[in-house]
Design an enzyme around this catalytic site. Structure first.
Site, PDB file in Angstrom:
ATOM      1  N   THR A  97       0.575  -1.403  -0.164  1.00  0.00           N
ATOM      2  CA  THR A  97       0.093  -0.338   0.117  1.00  0.00           C
ATOM      3  C   THR A  97       0.957   1.212   0.405  1.00  0.00           C
ATOM      4  O   THR A  97       1.514   1.319   1.418  1.00  0.00           O
ATOM      5  CB  THR A  97      -0.755   0.351   1.463  1.00  0.00           C
ATOM      6  OG1 THR A  97      -1.092  -1.369   0.949  1.00  0.00           O
ATOM      7  CG2 THR A  97      -2.172   1.315   1.098  1.00  0.00           C
ATOM      8  N   LYS A 172      -7.892   0.591  -2.898  1.00  0.00           N
ATOM      9  CA  LYS A 172      -7.181   1.220  -1.387  1.00  0.00           C
ATOM     10  C   LYS A 172      -7.598   1.757  -0.386  1.00  0.00           C
ATOM     11  O   LYS A 172      -7.800   1.529   0.901  1.00  0.00           O
ATOM     12  CB  LYS A 172      -5.939   0.161  -1.197  1.00  0.00           C
ATOM     13  CG  LYS A 172      -4.797  -0.127  -0.051  1.00  0.00           C
ATOM     14  CD  LYS A 172      -6.044  -1.445   0.358  1.00  0.00           C
ATOM     15  CE  LYS A 172      -5.136  -1.920   2.166  1.00  0.00           C
ATOM     16  NZ  LYS A 172      -3.928  -2.272   2.201  1.00  0.00           N
ATOM     17  N   LYS A 240      -0.214   5.489   8.646  1.00  0.00           N
ATOM     18  CA  LYS A 240       1.116   5.520   7.362  1.00  0.00           C
ATOM     19  C   LYS A 240       0.023   5.710   6.022  1.00  0.00           C
ATOM     20  O   LYS A 240       0.290   6.444   5.313  1.00  0.00           O
ATOM     21  CB  LYS A 240       1.867   4.642   6.866  1.00  0.00           C
ATOM     22  CG  LYS A 240       2.667   4.625   5.440  1.00  0.00           C
ATOM     23  CD  LYS A 240       1.775   3.840   4.149  1.00  0.00           C
ATOM     24  CE  LYS A 240       2.187   1.850   4.551  1.00  0.00           C
ATOM     25  NZ  LYS A 240       1.885   1.613   3.348  1.00  0.00           N
TER      26      LYS A 240
END
Length: 288
Positions: A97, A172, A240
């Site tokens: 990701t 995502k 993150k």
């Protein structure tokens, strides 16, 4: 069956690479810690390589699952990076990701060398990786996706092409945005039930059968109520990802006030020493 390289053997990559080997593919692994690579080979067979370049040499597909933008660049670029070892016509599949920006940057570099690129972040957590039941959202050209999809199938419950390069990463972000809001709402619901003197198990039994039901409620309410937060994706990694979400929201002009607020709540959890707790630990700031 294909000749593959897999870069990154963390809690997700280790079992994913194992599924590829179990499916009959020829797999060479690379990990920043050689001991982890050696353990994987001892368990699954295959081979390990000391650098991404060596792992990628001769591979039809190079797959990666590392930590962040900088980690991905480091395994792709430079003299010892995978791109320098890939032969023309190979396809790079990134399960990390990361930002759509670094995805597009690396896809351009791959194309310049005559290689394909599919960004393919996953959802389903460690359990999904171990059980081969991940949701995989992909961005890239149709031809590259069609080649990669049968390989990805080794650990996928669903695998879909969402659009051009970067579309997988943007999808995502949709996933992480939805999870953040759901976990915060579930945390508030469980904390409210406890403070109101209700039996949390009975509450969940009833409301989970109606419109409030969710995967998070079904799979995390017991551990949340018990204050046990060692069951999945870490808060540090979620922050993150949420930073990527918020940056992307600015880029496309989307308003995400709840996501921004929940990101700050996760910052509080980090301040409580919970950086490595799983994402359901949002409840900890409500019950301390």
């Amino acid at each position: 069956m294909a000749k593959l390289a897999f870069l990154g053997l963390g809690v997700m990559g280790y079992p994913m690479a194992g599924h590829l080997r179990a499916a009959g593919h020829e797999v060479t692994v690379y990990n920043r810690s050689p001991a982890k690579a050696a353990a994987w080979v001892a368990q699954h067979g295959g081979a390990s390589a000391p650098t991404p370049r060596e792992a990628a040499r001769g591979a039809e597909f190079v797959l990666a699952c590392v930590g962040n933008d900088d980690d991905l660049r480091s395994v792709c670029l430079g003299a010892e990076g995978a791109f320098s070892g890939m032969g023309q016509g190979a396809v790079f599949v990134d399960h990390t990701t990361v930002s759509a920006a670094v995805t597009r940057e690396l896809a351009e570099a791959a194309a310049a060398a005559g290689n394909g690129y599919v960004d393919a972040p996953v959802s389903g957590g460690q359990a999904g990786a171990e059980n081969g039941q991940l949701s995989v959202m992909c961005g890239g050209g149709q031809a590259d996706f069609d080649r990669a999809a049968p390989v990805i199938a080794a650990y996928a419950k669903i695998c879909r092409l969402m659009g051009e390069v970067g579309a997988g990463q943007m999808t995502k972000m949709c996933n992480q945005i939805a999870i953040a809001g759901l976990v915060q709402a579930l945390s508030e619901s469980l904390a409210f039930a406890r403070k109101a003197g209700l039996d949390v198990e009975k509450v969940v039994e009833v409301i989970s059968q109606g419109a409030a039901g969710s995967w998070q409620m079904a799979n995390r309410h017991k551990t949340m109520a018990a204050g046990a937060f060692e069951h999945g994706f870490a808060v540090d990694w979620m922050r993150k990802d949420l930073a990527i979400c918020l940056a992307a929201a600015d880029e496309v002009g989307a308003s995400m006030p709840v996501t921004a607020l929940v990101d700050q709540f996760y910052k509080e959890v980090q301040g409580m020493g919970g950086g490595r707790w799983d994402t359901s630990s949002l409840i900890a700031r409500l019950t301390r």
